[in-house]
Write a protein that holds these residues in place. Sequence first.
Motif, PDB file in Angstrom:
ATOM      1  N   SER A   1      16.400   8.176   1.559  1.00  0.00           N
ATOM      2  CA  SER A   1      15.987   6.840   1.126  1.00  0.00           C
ATOM      3  C   SER A   1      14.525   6.591   1.474  1.00  0.00           C
ATOM      4  O   SER A   1      14.051   6.986   2.542  1.00  0.00           O
ATOM      5  N   ALA A   2      13.822   5.912   0.565  1.00  0.00           N
ATOM      6  CA  ALA A   2      12.415   5.586   0.768  1.00  0.00           C
ATOM      7  C   ALA A   2      12.125   4.215   0.166  1.00  0.00           C
ATOM      8  O   ALA A   2      12.787   3.795  -0.791  1.00  0.00           O
ATOM      9  N   THR A   3      11.135   3.542   0.712  1.00  0.00           N
ATOM     10  CA  THR A   3      10.759   2.207   0.245  1.00  0.00           C
ATOM     11  C   THR A   3       9.261   2.174  -0.023  1.00  0.00           C
ATOM     12  O   THR A   3       8.469   2.680   0.783  1.00  0.00           O
ATOM     13  N   VAL A   4       8.873   1.573  -1.137  1.00  0.00           N
ATOM     14  CA  VAL A   4       7.454   1.378  -1.437  1.00  0.00           C
ATOM     15  C   VAL A   4       6.908   0.299  -0.498  1.00  0.00           C
ATOM     16  O   VAL A   4       7.480  -0.787  -0.376  1.00  0.00           O
ATOM     17  N   VAL A   5       5.793   0.626   0.181  1.00  0.00           N
ATOM     18  CA  VAL A   5       5.194  -0.299   1.143  1.00  0.00           C
ATOM     19  C   VAL A   5       3.721  -0.497   0.813  1.00  0.00           C
ATOM     20  O   VAL A   5       3.109   0.280   0.076  1.00  0.00           O
ATOM     21  N   LYS A   6       3.169  -1.522   1.410  1.00  0.00           N
ATOM     22  CA  LYS A   6       1.753  -1.810   1.221  1.00  0.00           C
ATOM     23  C   LYS A   6       0.913  -0.762   1.932  1.00  0.00           C
ATOM     24  O   LYS A   6       1.244  -0.313   3.025  1.00  0.00           O
ATOM     25  N   ARG A   7      -0.181  -0.369   1.330  1.00  0.00           N
ATOM     26  CA  ARG A   7      -1.122   0.559   1.955  1.00  0.00           C
ATOM     27  C   ARG A   7      -2.311  -0.231   2.517  1.00  0.00           C
ATOM     28  O   ARG A   7      -2.647  -1.282   1.984  1.00  0.00           O
ATOM     29  N   PRO A   8      -2.987   0.288   3.548  1.00  0.00           N
ATOM     30  CA  PRO A   8      -2.682   1.499   4.290  1.00  0.00           C
ATOM     31  C   PRO A   8      -1.466   1.334   5.196  1.00  0.00           C
ATOM     32  O   PRO A   8      -1.054   0.209   5.496  1.00  0.00           O
ATOM     33  N   PHE A   9      -0.918   2.438   5.643  1.00  0.00           N
ATOM     34  CA  PHE A   9       0.209   2.390   6.564  1.00  0.00           C
ATOM     35  C   PHE A   9      -0.253   1.876   7.923  1.00  0.00           C
ATOM     36  O   PHE A   9       0.488   1.171   8.606  1.00  0.00           O
TER      37      PHE A   9
END
Length: 369
Positions: free
Chosen positions: A357-365
């Motif tokens: 499972s993976a989730t799109v997140v805001k960049r930068p980490f």
Amino acid sequence: MDLHRTPLHDLCVTNGGRMVPFAGWDMPVQFSGLINEHTAVRQKMGLFDSSHMGVLRIHGINPKDALQTLVPTDLHRIGPGQACYSVLLNESGGIRDDLIIYDLGESTADHGKASLIVVINAACAAADTAWITEQLTPWGLQITDEKADGVLLALQGPEALAWMQHLSGVDLKKLPRFAHRTFEVPGLSRPVFCARTGYTGEDGVELLLGRDDGRSLWNRLVAEGVTPCGLGARDTLRLEAAMHLYGQDMDAGTTPFEAGLGWLVHLEMPATFTGRSALERAVETGPSRRLVGLKLKGRAIARHGYPVIHNGEQAGSITSGSWSPTLQEAIALAYVPNNLAKVGQELGVEIRGQIQSATVVKRPFYRHP
């Protein structure tokens, strides 16, 4: 094939560097260990040999106007002592390489001629140099190898600027990000070109020196306890900061809009540049895919080329992935269709036959506090 060696190669080996082939060079991947080196840069500072990078000087009358024909970024937004990040494009709007451009200004002793310094990627250095020379020589400009057999060092981390100030005696507190200046350093034979730039997501400087001065400064910094760092830490640091790696996160088939670099494209300026027509069309249609940041559940690492899955089908692919030593999470960059690029989108990554499972997140980490 014989690998190139930087002037610091033997010093890297002496300091415990484990050498590996990279872009035609024999480079250190690590010294004391990736985690130790990564943490040193995030908490104190680390020292990188970046001498494999290409460094060109473009000199003559109006070099900025000439280089403007090759990049989509308005170069007249920077002045002497400043720098900007940009990309070289092909006619279809694809990215030939990314680069940093430093404005050295005019020389009163050289009849008003001006100079730019351009830093380019090692893997693209020969092709970039040939392309830039071919395009700009008709302007009457001189394109020369500014680094030659010299050294490019990166001193990175929250203590780097103060340390460089201590070494040089020069007040650098007011040197803005992406600014540069040249000054004397006691014990070195020639002035040092110092830029407040880097590839780690931390504050720091990049230094251009002659061969002997570079070796001397490397030895001095290591002797005084600065941590030497290799390509491994360089990669995890830049990935946490969501900085692109050319050849993985973007290439000649990728437009700046797809790569999340639309902020580099200044179509409002009247200048004509290579790829402008293609980018104007791309603005009208919008990108069909985008580069996104992913956080994965669990400790499995998404590597370059791994499939990104949505509704049981491959929807994209990983470009860069690693375990984040700072965040203690698995992170990655990936291209996915535009409709799946929104923050919070749930996706999967196929890793050794299993869907993680993976989730799109805001960049930068990661962003330095």
